[in-house]
Design an enzyme around this catalytic site. Structure first.
Site, PDB file in Angstrom:
ATOM      1  N   PRO A   1       0.832  -1.206   0.000  1.00  0.00           N
ATOM      2  CA  PRO A   1       0.000   0.000   0.000  1.00  0.00           C
ATOM      3  C   PRO A   1       0.869   1.259   0.000  1.00  0.00           C
ATOM      4  O   PRO A   1       1.924   1.293   0.627  1.00  0.00           O
ATOM      5  CB  PRO A   1      -0.799  -0.101   1.303  1.00  0.00           C
ATOM      6  CG  PRO A   1      -0.600  -1.475   1.828  1.00  0.00           C
ATOM      7  CD  PRO A   1       0.636  -2.038   1.195  1.00  0.00           C
TER       8      PRO A   1
ATOM      9  N   GLY B   1       2.659   4.822   5.401  1.00  0.00           N
ATOM     10  CA  GLY B   1       3.636   4.656   6.483  1.00  0.00           C
ATOM     11  C   GLY B   1       4.365   3.329   6.440  1.00  0.00           C
ATOM     12  O   GLY B   1       5.043   2.962   7.396  1.00  0.00           O
ATOM     13  N   LEU B   2       4.224   2.587   5.325  1.00  0.00           N
ATOM     14  CA  LEU B   2       4.886   1.284   5.233  1.00  0.00           C
ATOM     15  C   LEU B   2       6.087   1.338   4.294  1.00  0.00           C
ATOM     16  O   LEU B   2       6.535   0.317   3.774  1.00  0.00           O
ATOM     17  CB  LEU B   2       3.887   0.204   4.788  1.00  0.00           C
ATOM     18  CG  LEU B   2       2.675   0.031   5.716  1.00  0.00           C
ATOM     19  CD1 LEU B   2       1.741  -1.052   5.194  1.00  0.00           C
ATOM     20  CD2 LEU B   2       3.114  -0.309   7.149  1.00  0.00           C
TER      21      LEU B   2
ATOM     22  N   SER C   1       6.629   2.991   1.294  1.00  0.00           N
ATOM     23  CA  SER C   1       6.483   2.827  -0.160  1.00  0.00           C
ATOM     24  C   SER C   1       7.468   3.705  -0.935  1.00  0.00           C
ATOM     25  O   SER C   1       7.943   3.297  -1.994  1.00  0.00           O
ATOM     26  CB  SER C   1       5.051   3.108  -0.611  1.00  0.00           C
ATOM     27  OG  SER C   1       4.665   4.412  -0.231  1.00  0.00           O
TER      28      SER C   1
ATOM     29  N   ASP D   1      14.695   3.679   6.104  1.00  0.00           N
ATOM     30  CA  ASP D   1      13.695   3.122   5.181  1.00  0.00           C
ATOM     31  C   ASP D   1      14.378   2.458   3.987  1.00  0.00           C
ATOM     32  O   ASP D   1      14.047   1.324   3.620  1.00  0.00           O
ATOM     33  CB  ASP D   1      12.745   4.223   4.683  1.00  0.00           C
ATOM     34  CG  ASP D   1      11.811   4.724   5.776  1.00  0.00           C
ATOM     35  OD1 ASP D   1      12.003   4.351   6.944  1.00  0.00           O
ATOM     36  OD2 ASP D   1      10.888   5.494   5.460  1.00  0.00           O
TER      37      ASP D   1
HETATM   38  C1  MEV Z   1       9.950   7.230   8.296  1.00  0.00           C
HETATM   39  O1  MEV Z   1       9.594   5.911   7.892  1.00  0.00           O
HETATM   40  C2  MEV Z   1      10.927   7.171   9.434  1.00  0.00           C
HETATM   41  C3  MEV Z   1      11.365   8.526   9.980  1.00  0.00           C
HETATM   42  O2  MEV Z   1      12.193   8.261  11.113  1.00  0.00           O
HETATM   43  C4  MEV Z   1      12.138   9.324   8.930  1.00  0.00           C
HETATM   44  C5  MEV Z   1      13.507   8.754   8.626  1.00  0.00           C
HETATM   45  O3  MEV Z   1      14.084   8.053   9.482  1.00  0.00           O
HETATM   46  O4  MEV Z   1      14.030   9.065   7.553  1.00  0.00           O
HETATM   47  C6  MEV Z   1      10.183   9.355  10.455  1.00  0.00           C
END
Ligand code: MEV
Length: 294
Positions: free
Chosen positions: A81, A85-86, A88, A132
């Site tokens: 998805p 927040g996963l 992508s 990420d």
């Molecule tokens: C985003 O998935 C994770 C955050 O810590 C941003 C990052 O580490 O680049 C919010």
């Protein structure tokens, strides 16, 4: 020139998002869901890369030291998805650098793919820590520090993590969430510094809990992490509600995952309790599913 393909995994952050941008460690796991990219040479007159992806493609070609691509059709597929927040955007960045490298007849190691994809990530959200892209390229359960120097290592879990994902139903914008918190942290370092330090403490304790399969303790640490993220202003009413609902439905702990401001939450079920927790959350109207770590 033949067609070329590349893929990148989704991810969830178990503990430590945001604080990781400010130098604290974090723990993430790759997901079975991925983004796949297919690049097809179609000649100068053929379809072009979608405008919205042009900056990412340009950043990826520059990072790879390739000359700008012309006459390419780009297809995106996969089961991850998007914008929830996963991970992508990182999965897309990893898939893109792998596909472009394949077009150039180069194979990238996971570390090279992660490093190059993190350059592309800067197009999407300014100052990524690298967690990420690293998780999207390597998969597995990872301990990550942004450094410098950036470093990561695999964490050996004492058993399979009984994790459930629930979507808040709100799209989110990682750049806005990270940038907003960065500005607040820069204007009040005496307030935010200790909070980030406390999150780092939860991550260290969490690693030990994961290695011992001490799930009730890990759950407690996750819920504390959510409370601190909420205090930092990166949660939303919907994320708080899904976290509360997960706890009411018997989760050992729950928190937002990733940048927040919408997106997804994760909940730790009791061992073998994932299916019941998913059903209970669905009964309360949430789009919940078992996390397939990979
Ligand atoms: C985003 O998935 C994770 C955050 O810590 C941003 C990052 O580490 O680049 C919010």
């Amino acid at each position: 020139m033949n067609e070329a393909r590349g893929s990148g995994r989704g991810k969830i952050i178990l503990l430590g998002e945001h604080a990781v941008v400010h130098g604290e460690p974090a723990i993430a796991t790759g997901l079975g869901q991925e983004v796949r990219i297919r690049l097809v040479p179609v000649g100068e007159g053929g379809p072009r890369v979608p405008e919205v992806l042009r900056p990412a493609v340009d950043a990826a070609t520059a990072a790879l030291g390739m000359s700008p691509t012309r006459g390419l059709a780009l297809e995106i597929a996969g089961d991850l998805p998007v914008a929830v927040g996963l991970g992508s955007s990182a999965a897309l960045s990893v898939a893109l650098v792998r596909a472009l490298a394949a077009l150039d007849r180069r194979a990238l190691s996971p570390s090279e793919a992660a490093r190059l994809a993190n350059e592309v990530e800067k197009v999407f959200h300014g100052t990524p820590s690298g967690i990420d892209a690293t998780t999207a390229a390597h998969g597995g359960l990872l301990w990550f520090e942004t450094g410098p120097p950036m470093r990561w290592e695999e964490v050996a879990a004492g058993g399979p993590l009984p994790l459930v994902v629930a979507l808040s139903g709100e799209e989110h914008d990682t750049g806005r969430s990270v940038g907003g918190l960065r500005r607040r942290a820069e204007s009040s370092p005496e307030v935010y510094g200790p909070v980030f330090g406390a999150i780092g403490g939860l991550v260290r304790a969490g690693r030990a809990a994961i290695e011992r399969a001490a799930w009730p303790l890990l759950g407690e640490l996750m819920s504390m992490n959510h409370a601190l993220l909420r205090a930092c202003g990166v949660s939303t009413d919907a994320l708080d509600r899904v976290v509360d609902d997960a706890l009411r439905c018997g989760a050992l702990g729950a928190k937002l995952t990733g940048a927040g401001g919408g997106g997804a939450a994760i909940a730790l079920a009791s061992p073998d309790g994932e299916a019941d927790l998913v059903a209970a959350l669905r009964g309360r109207g949430w789009n919940a599913f078992r996390a397939r770590s990979a």
